[in-house]
Structures are given as C-alpha cells and as structure tokens.
Write a protein that holds these residues in place. Structure first.
Motif, PDB file in Angstrom:
ATOM      1  N   GLN A   1       2.029 -10.445   7.953  1.00  0.00           N
ATOM      2  CA  GLN A   1       2.152  -9.709   8.669  1.00  0.00           C
ATOM      3  C   GLN A   1       2.390  -7.762   9.317  1.00  0.00           C
ATOM      4  O   GLN A   1       3.444  -8.252   7.877  1.00  0.00           O
ATOM      5  N   PHE A   2       2.752  -7.550   9.833  1.00  0.00           N
ATOM      6  CA  PHE A   2       3.895  -6.187   9.599  1.00  0.00           C
ATOM      7  C   PHE A   2       4.504  -6.064  11.646  1.00  0.00           C
ATOM      8  O   PHE A   2       4.101  -6.158  12.409  1.00  0.00           O
ATOM      9  N   GLN A   3       5.806  -5.097  10.743  1.00  0.00           N
ATOM     10  CA  GLN A   3       6.416  -4.862  11.927  1.00  0.00           C
ATOM     11  C   GLN A   3       5.802  -3.031  12.984  1.00  0.00           C
ATOM     12  O   GLN A   3       5.857  -2.679  13.465  1.00  0.00           O
ATOM     13  N   GLY A   4       6.367  -2.293  11.387  1.00  0.00           N
ATOM     14  CA  GLY A   4       5.410  -1.264  11.751  1.00  0.00           C
ATOM     15  C   GLY A   4       4.604  -0.275  10.471  1.00  0.00           C
ATOM     16  O   GLY A   4       5.036   0.571   9.367  1.00  0.00           O
ATOM     17  N   PRO A   5       3.731  -1.071   9.916  1.00  0.00           N
ATOM     18  CA  PRO A   5       2.640  -0.484   8.702  1.00  0.00           C
ATOM     19  C   PRO A   5       2.029   0.816   8.897  1.00  0.00           C
ATOM     20  O   PRO A   5       2.146   1.783   9.715  1.00  0.00           O
ATOM     21  N   ARG A   6       2.435   2.155   7.915  1.00  0.00           N
ATOM     22  CA  ARG A   6       2.674   2.665   7.911  1.00  0.00           C
ATOM     23  C   ARG A   6       1.464   4.022   6.533  1.00  0.00           C
ATOM     24  O   ARG A   6       0.909   3.996   6.780  1.00  0.00           O
ATOM     25  N   CYS A   7       1.839   3.816   5.595  1.00  0.00           N
ATOM     26  CA  CYS A   7       1.204   3.648   4.290  1.00  0.00           C
ATOM     27  C   CYS A   7       0.131   3.134   3.379  1.00  0.00           C
ATOM     28  O   CYS A   7       1.052   2.028   3.479  1.00  0.00           O
ATOM     29  N   ILE A   8      -0.372   3.577   2.164  1.00  0.00           N
ATOM     30  CA  ILE A   8      -1.201   2.293   2.263  1.00  0.00           C
ATOM     31  C   ILE A   8      -1.363   3.318   0.564  1.00  0.00           C
ATOM     32  O   ILE A   8      -1.904   4.174   0.531  1.00  0.00           O
ATOM     33  N   ALA A   9      -1.802   1.897  -0.720  1.00  0.00           N
ATOM     34  CA  ALA A   9      -2.377   2.361  -1.458  1.00  0.00           C
ATOM     35  C   ALA A   9      -3.191   1.033  -2.289  1.00  0.00           C
ATOM     36  O   ALA A   9      -2.686  -0.339  -2.034  1.00  0.00           O
ATOM     37  N   VAL A  10      -4.191   1.416  -3.326  1.00  0.00           N
ATOM     38  CA  VAL A  10      -4.577   0.863  -4.334  1.00  0.00           C
ATOM     39  C   VAL A  10      -4.742   1.022  -5.336  1.00  0.00           C
ATOM     40  O   VAL A  10      -4.102   1.965  -5.964  1.00  0.00           O
ATOM     41  N   ASP A  11      -4.158  -0.109  -6.367  1.00  0.00           N
ATOM     42  CA  ASP A  11      -3.737  -0.269  -7.811  1.00  0.00           C
ATOM     43  C   ASP A  11      -5.754  -0.747  -8.593  1.00  0.00           C
ATOM     44  O   ASP A  11      -6.530  -0.413  -7.992  1.00  0.00           O
ATOM     45  N   SER A  12      -4.873  -0.688 -10.076  1.00  0.00           N
ATOM     46  CA  SER A  12      -5.924  -0.598 -10.699  1.00  0.00           C
ATOM     47  C   SER A  12      -7.475  -2.300 -10.612  1.00  0.00           C
ATOM     48  O   SER A  12      -8.019  -1.792 -11.212  1.00  0.00           O
ATOM     49  N   SER A  13      -6.556  -3.033 -10.339  1.00  0.00           N
ATOM     50  CA  SER A  13      -7.224  -4.287 -10.131  1.00  0.00           C
ATOM     51  C   SER A  13      -7.751  -4.805  -8.694  1.00  0.00           C
ATOM     52  O   SER A  13      -7.810  -5.825  -8.071  1.00  0.00           O
ATOM     53  N   TYR A  14      -7.507  -3.192  -7.757  1.00  0.00           N
ATOM     54  CA  TYR A  14      -7.711  -3.346  -6.549  1.00  0.00           C
ATOM     55  C   TYR A  14      -6.647  -4.675  -5.599  1.00  0.00           C
ATOM     56  O   TYR A  14      -7.674  -4.197  -3.926  1.00  0.00           O
ATOM     57  N   GLN A  15      -5.881  -4.424  -5.497  1.00  0.00           N
ATOM     58  CA  GLN A  15      -4.843  -5.288  -4.874  1.00  0.00           C
ATOM     59  C   GLN A  15      -4.121  -3.973  -4.392  1.00  0.00           C
ATOM     60  O   GLN A  15      -3.825  -2.631  -3.991  1.00  0.00           O
ATOM     61  N   VAL A  16      -3.876  -3.961  -2.592  1.00  0.00           N
ATOM     62  CA  VAL A  16      -3.603  -3.419  -1.598  1.00  0.00           C
ATOM     63  C   VAL A  16      -2.156  -3.111  -1.071  1.00  0.00           C
ATOM     64  O   VAL A  16      -1.360  -4.677  -0.936  1.00  0.00           O
ATOM     65  N   TYR A  17      -1.186  -2.561  -1.176  1.00  0.00           N
ATOM     66  CA  TYR A  17       0.223  -2.163  -0.933  1.00  0.00           C
ATOM     67  C   TYR A  17      -0.178  -1.362   0.239  1.00  0.00           C
ATOM     68  O   TYR A  17      -0.101  -0.430   0.640  1.00  0.00           O
ATOM     69  N   VAL A  18       0.774  -2.465   1.208  1.00  0.00           N
ATOM     70  CA  VAL A  18       1.341  -1.311   2.650  1.00  0.00           C
ATOM     71  C   VAL A  18       2.912  -1.221   2.717  1.00  0.00           C
ATOM     72  O   VAL A  18       3.327  -2.252   2.563  1.00  0.00           O
ATOM     73  N   THR A  19       3.060   0.152   3.177  1.00  0.00           N
ATOM     74  CA  THR A  19       4.490  -0.139   3.142  1.00  0.00           C
ATOM     75  C   THR A  19       4.636  -0.357   4.632  1.00  0.00           C
ATOM     76  O   THR A  19       4.390  -0.132   5.710  1.00  0.00           O
ATOM     77  N   ASP A  20       5.953  -1.254   5.387  1.00  0.00           N
ATOM     78  CA  ASP A  20       6.208  -1.918   6.002  1.00  0.00           C
ATOM     79  C   ASP A  20       7.504  -1.052   6.753  1.00  0.00           C
ATOM     80  O   ASP A  20       8.759  -1.540   6.219  1.00  0.00           O
ATOM     81  N   TRP A  21       7.181   0.172   7.555  1.00  0.00           N
ATOM     82  CA  TRP A  21       8.791   0.657   8.043  1.00  0.00           C
ATOM     83  C   TRP A  21       9.702   0.707   8.899  1.00  0.00           C
ATOM     84  O   TRP A  21       9.895   0.849   9.911  1.00  0.00           O
ATOM     85  N   THR A  22      10.438  -0.635   8.445  1.00  0.00           N
ATOM     86  CA  THR A  22      11.258  -1.493   9.480  1.00  0.00           C
ATOM     87  C   THR A  22      11.961  -1.963   7.983  1.00  0.00           C
ATOM     88  O   THR A  22      12.064  -2.528   7.000  1.00  0.00           O
ATOM     89  N   ALA A  23      12.997  -2.247   8.807  1.00  0.00           N
ATOM     90  CA  ALA A  23      14.812  -2.617   7.629  1.00  0.00           C
ATOM     91  C   ALA A  23      14.293  -4.149   7.391  1.00  0.00           C
ATOM     92  O   ALA A  23      15.207  -4.351   6.290  1.00  0.00           O
TER      93      ALA A  23
END
Length: 415
Positions: free
Chosen positions: A300-322
C-alpha cells in the motif's frame, strides 16, 4: 705374520615408527579415486561478483575440481559446463572458454554481452557445484565515485531557459527527453546535448497544459498531465497520437497522474497518485490491471510519486512519505519488498539494475540486492548540489541525468 685388525660389528638401534591409522585409512581410501571428481568438493575461486562492464572486458574465475579427498583432479575440462543467463533477456546466449591450468584448476573466461545482472551455472559432470548458480553484476560505472567535477549543467535549450523541468527520460538512441511543467514543452536533446526539437506548447487537444511525467517506449513518448488527469502520447518525432483517462477513481481514470514508465513488453505503468495506486495499460491504451491502495500495509501507499521497471520486469514505486520508502512489486503487481529510505521521490533503474533515487537532497544508489552503496550531493545551487530534483534517468553509457525544478536546470553526471 701380520696382525689382523678385528672390526667390531656396528649395531644400529631400530627406529620406532608410529603410524596414524586414521591417516593411513584416508590415504588408502584415495587410491583409485584420484581421477574421480566429487562435485560436492568442487568450488570456484577468484570470482568477481561486481565488475565494470566494457564491451571488450573479459572476466574470469577458477573452477577447482576436487576428488573426495580434496585433491585436485586434472584433465576433466571437457566435463565442466558453464551456462550464462542474462536477467530479463532470455534470447541472449553466451559461451565461456575453459582452460586447464593444471593441478585441478580450470580457468573460465567470457565477455559479457550486456551490462546488468546475470547468473552463472557451473556444472561438473552435469551436476551443479555448491553455490551454483552464482549471481554476477556487470556494472556500467563505479557508483561510489561520483564526483562534483564530473557534473555538467544545462539551463536552456534553443535560446529558451528551463523554468520547471519536471521529468526526464532516455530513448533507445540515448537522446534525452525533458518535460517542463511551466513552459509546457517537451524538449528533445541529442546524446551530444544539441536541441533536436520541442513540442507540446500551445492550445488544443495535442498540446500540454501541465506536464508532470514522461516515459519513452517503442517509438512512442507518453506524458502525464497533472491537472487534466490524462496521459497523452506522441511519436518520437513529436506528432500527437492519442490521449486517455479522465478525472475519477474508476478503472482507467486518474486523480493527478504523476510518474510513468514502459516495460520491454510495451505495458505502460502509471502512478495514479491521488488514488494511491498504479494502473497498467497496453499499447492501445486499454486498461489491463491495477495494484496498490491507500494504507500502511504491505503493497500500500501513502503518497506514491514515481515509478521504474528493472530488467526482470520488477516494478519500483517511490512512496513520498516519512514511512514510505521504495515499494517493489512483481510484473503483475504482487508485493515483493519495501526498501526503507526517507521520503524518496524520483527513481530510475539503470541498465545494470542499480536503483537511483533522492533521499534528503542526496542522489542515493542501491545495488540490485537493495543495499545502499552510495550517496552524492547536498542541498544547494552549485554543481553537484540539488534543489527539488524531479526526475532522473541513465543512458546506456552510465551517464546520469537529473531534472531539477528548484534550480531550473538539467544536471548531468558523467563517468
């Protein structure tokens, strides 16, 4: 008559020799097994798990072939097999050269075709040795040695100054694409930092009102529109293609869309920040699935902002909270892990699967095992300093590009 000399017999004391019966048993047990390899006794040595990637660099290591007594076994090079697999690139195959250097040691050498994470399976007589497969990382650059003197600043394009550059992306040709939310331009620069073109500014359906994020896919540029709650697509030549989305919380609707990225299969992942979720669309803009929701539990997220995908298709999402951090998902949106860091905002995955984000005004780098390995920069306006970093990307040579809304510039960190 001469006197005969009588020689005294010499008596030697017998030396008492004691034998260690356990040692004898071990020695005799090895007789007849010297040339027999015990796979469980084999191992690799002199292996570099991280090494710089250059297209002509050869990496090597030793395979130690042992028998059951731990002795080296010669002349078994033809029984050693090394299989090389690149993460996310199953079509790539690689071969290794195996050389018998004597004493049961076999030198394995190969030249990586691509940077990033790959695995080496080492087999002896068709069976994997202990520890196999081994994870290797061919790095584009040494991320621990990012220096201020290697920073360059771009503050204008075609005689026009950046005002609020809000995101940056790279094409397959290493051209740079920047969106400026104040000038409402999409700016394309060549790899040599020459202006190619700008588009998006103006009024009308194919124009931009408040561009927030940008991503480059196969012959397409996608831009998220913060206040219009839509995503617009353009060709690499800047021609308008389509838009999708509307304000709301239903499937395919957005509330303040922000970061977006394509994976190598053409799927577009869009951070729907106001709805605290990620939505995924195919190349015809059709909604396919979503994941994430508002909250503090796993995934879950509090404040999702940016996103990226690696070579194995895993997804990374920044959650801009403390308490947020970087939340990692599988390709189909299943929670994997949360990387703890304070209020990350920007993010990109490098070609060698390192994670670059911003933490406390520092450019922060995690390796493919999610370990923090480097931090660079401070808050400020000089080279090597940052003020409101809003986007980050890396080209195929390892050059890092950071858009800074607070400093109205593009900062470039070379190797």
């Amino acid at each position: 008559m001469k006197n005969k000399t009588h020689l005294k017999p010499v008596v030697y004391e017998q030396e008492k020799i004691e034998f260690d019966l356990d040692q004898l048993r071990k020695v005799f047990s090895c007789i007849g097994t010297f040339a027999t390899v015990d796979v469980q006794k084999c191992f690799v040595s002199k292996m570099k798990f991280h090494f710089p990637f250059k297209r002509t660099n050869v990496t090597n290591f030793l395979v130690e072939a042992k028998n059951s007594c731990g002795q080296g076994v010669p002349n078994v090079a033809d029984r050693i097999t090394v299989e090389i697999h690149y993460h996310g690139k199953p079509h790539l195959t690689e071969s290794a050269t195996i050389k018998d250097t004597g004493y049961g040691q076999y030198e394995v050498s190969y030249t990586p075709r691509v940077c990033g994470v790959h695995t080496l399976s080492v087999l002896v007589a068709g069976k994997p040795i202990p520890g196999s497969p081994f994870k290797m990382i061919a790095q584009l650059r040494d991320y621990t040695k990012m220096e201020t003197q290697n920073c360059h600043l771009i503050t204008q394009y075609g005689g026009k100054k950046f005002q609020t550059p809000h995101d940056v992306a790279i094409t397959t040709n290493d051209d740079i694409v920047i969106v400026d939310s104040s000038t409402r331009d999409v700016v394309m620069l060549s790899k040599n930092l020459k202006l190619i073109k700008t588009f998006g500014h103006g009024n009308g359906d194919g124009k931009l009102k408040e561009p927030e994020g940008v991503a480059v896919g196969h012959n397409v540029i996608a831009v998220s529109e913060w206040s219009d709650h839509v995503v617009k697509k353009f060709t690499l030549q800047g021609d308008y293609l389509s838009k999708f989305g509307s304000h709301g919380s239903g499937d395919g609707q957005f509330r303040y869309p922000q970061g977006l990225t394509f994976n190598n299969k053409g799927l577009l992942y869009e951070v729907d920040s106001g709805n605290c979720r990620v939505q995924v669309f195919d190349d015809s803009n059709k909604f396919t699935f979503k994941f994430g929701s508002k909250g503090s539990d796993s995934g879950q997220f509090q404040g999702p902002r940016c996103i990226a995908v690696d070579s194995s298709y895993q997804v990374y999402v920044t959650d801009w909270t403390a308490s947020g951090g970087i939340v990692v998902f599988s390709e189909d949106g299943h929670f994997i892990k949360k990387i703890s860091c304070y209020k990350p905002y920007i993010i990109c995955l490098t070609p060698d699967d390192h994670i670059i984000t911003r933490v406390n005004s520092c450019l922060t780098v995690f390796d493919p095992d999610y370990q923090l390995i480097a931090q660079f920069g401070t808050k400020g306006h000089k080279q090597g300093q940052f003020e409101i970093t809003t986007g980050v990307t890396v080209n195929s040579a390892g050059t890092i590009f950071i858009s800074e809304g607070g400093n109205a510039r593009l900062q470039i960190i070379t190797d």
